[in-house]
Design a protein around this motif. Structure first.
Motif, PDB file in Angstrom:
ATOM      1  N   LYS A 105       0.837  -1.194   0.000  1.00 37.59           N
ATOM      2  CA  LYS A 105       0.000   0.000   0.000  1.00 37.59           C
ATOM      3  C   LYS A 105       0.875   1.248   0.000  1.00 37.59           C
ATOM      4  CE  LYS A 105      -3.499  -2.331   2.860  1.00 37.59           C
ATOM      5  NZ  LYS A 105      -4.204  -2.303   4.177  1.00 37.59           N
TER       6      LYS A 105
ATOM      7  N   GLY B 206       0.550   5.583   0.729  1.00 40.55           N
ATOM      8  CA  GLY B 206      -0.301   6.603   1.336  1.00 40.55           C
ATOM      9  C   GLY B 206      -0.090   7.958   0.699  1.00 40.55           C
TER      10      GLY B 206
ATOM     11  N   PRO C 134       2.188   3.461   9.513  1.00 39.58           N
ATOM     12  CA  PRO C 134       1.381   2.811   8.478  1.00 39.58           C
ATOM     13  C   PRO C 134       1.118   1.334   8.718  1.00 39.58           C
ATOM     14  CG  PRO C 134       3.627   3.120   7.710  1.00 39.58           C
ATOM     15  CD  PRO C 134       3.567   3.719   9.080  1.00 39.58           C
TER      16      PRO C 134
END
Length: 413
Positions: free
Chosen positions: A77, A79, A196
């Motif tokens: 992922k 951000g 995160p």
């Protein structure tokens, strides 16, 4: 025959512990030189990328994410703050707590990392045009780097940690026979962004010397002193009027702060007081600063010095009625906030790799302390980067490789 059977039984009892300790090296057929070649290649690739702008941060994040996906990481992922996270799935049959490993990549220009192979002592020119060079006199750690490959790059900080973590992921994902629990990798470009990933605790690769781990940091407070004057009376008629000079009050306040407590006059475990900003808008002057100390008693003493300077200015300017002084806690010392297992398991890995542990009290805050304050206990670990944040920044590849081995061992404990 009975003695032989007894010996076999004893070997059988000892085998699992020995196999677990050495398994990753046996599976990997580990080659230090090959590992260093991988680390050099990755660090040179990462230092070539600038992340000084939002566009650059996005590009760096996407590049790391793409590489993680290509080597088989899961749950990759990115951000909006430029962070990247990924999961290396557990391969152990036993239930093992999740481990988080990360790096903070501060803003920096894209730069070509110049390789100094097999450094053999003496000065190293970084930029002759600007008379920038590394000397053993100013950089005594170079005395321990003879025979090491060095990468000269003004933005190696953080990127060296990223190179270690991507190489670690490549090894573990490419060798599923190595037993380990779930490992979360994360990369941050904003020091104030939330963590995160979620895990029991984390290690952040941003330190320098071999075996170094930051177990203590400064506590920090900020302060803001506001002096509101009255400049409406004509200065020619100031005597006996309401005239009050806010510029003078702000200057006196800074002068009254003890010079021996300034940053350039303190070292070791001594804290300091520092005025970081002073500005004036009309009849209002604002002075901002910070207080740093390792222990609560010294923090109280230094804050009292700021308070005393403020009160003295008020006493010297009785016509002023609207001055104010406010303190704000920024962060706390990392010491005492880390679970014992975080430190003991790392020390066990260092012992297995025959690396002497060096605990450090850092005269600053770091990413690990910020993550700990957020609820993710974290410890900063060595990664071979020196002169961080300066044009003389460089990475010692031998120390990077030692960090890689340490994390491989820690991951499989």
């Amino acid at each position: 025959m009975r003695k032989i059977l007894t010996l076999c039984c004893l070997l059988g009892l000892c085998w699992p512990a020995w196999a677990q300790a050495a398994s990753w090296k046996a599976v990997l057929r580990y080659d230090k030189q090959a590992a260093q070649t991988d680390l050099i290649r990755r660090l040179q690739k990462y230092t070539a990328l600038s992340n000084e702008t939002a566009k650059g941060r996005t590009a760096l994040a996407k590049g790391l994410a793409k590489e993680l996906k290509n080597i088989g990481a899961q749950q990759v992922k990115t951000g909006a703050d430029g962070s990247v996270s990924a999961l290396l799935p557990a391969t152990s049959r036993q239930s093992v707590p999740a481990l988080a490993l990360g790096a903070f990549l501060p803003p920096g220009p894209g730069a070509e990392a110049r390789l100094q192979a097999k450094y053999n002592g003496g000065d190293l020119w970084v930029d002759k045009a600007q008379n920038l060079r590394l000397t053993e006199y100013d950089n005594p750690q170079l005395l321990e780097a003879h025979g090491h490959d060095l990468l000269l790059a003004p933005n190696a900080d953080g990127r060296a940690g990223a190179a270690v973590l991507l190489t670690l992921a490549d090894y573990l994902l490419g060798h599923p026979a190595i037993a380990h629990g779930p490992i979360y990798l994360f990369f941050m470009q904003d020091p104030h962004a939330p963590a995160p990933v979620q895990a029991e605790y984390a290690y952040v690769l941003n330190g320098g010397r071999l075996g170094e781990m930051v177990t203590e940091t400064f506590s920090g407070q900020s302060f803001e002193a506001v002096f509101e004057g009255d400049l409406r009376p004509d200065p020619g008629q100031a005597m006996g009027s309401a005239f009050a000079d806010n510029l003078l009050m702000a200057a006196d306040f800074q002068t009254l702060l003890p010079r021996q407590s300034r940053p350039e006059n303190t070292s070791g475990r001594r804290g300091f007081v520092w005025v970081t900003q002073a500005d004036t808008r009309g009849a209002v002057s604002t002075v901002r600063g910070i207080v740093r100390a390792f222990d609560a008693q010294e923090m109280q003493q230094l804050s009292a010095q700021v308070q005393q300077a403020f009160q003295t200015v008020k006493a010297l300017n009785p016509k002023n009625k609207k001055s104010s002084l406010q303190f704000k806690e920024e962060f706390q010392n990392l010491q005492g906030k880390l679970p014992p297992a975080l430190l003991s398991s790392l020390q066990a890995a260092l012992r297995q790799e025959e690396i002497p542990a060096q605990t450090v009290a850092l005269r600053a805050q770091n990413t690990a302390a910020a993550l700990t304050a957020q609820g993710l206990p974290a410890l900063e670990l060595f990664c071979g980067v020196f002169n961080r944040g300066t044009p003389l920044e460089y990475a010692d590849v031998s120390i990077m490789e030692a960090a890689l081995r340490t994390l491989l061992t820690r991951s499989t404990l």
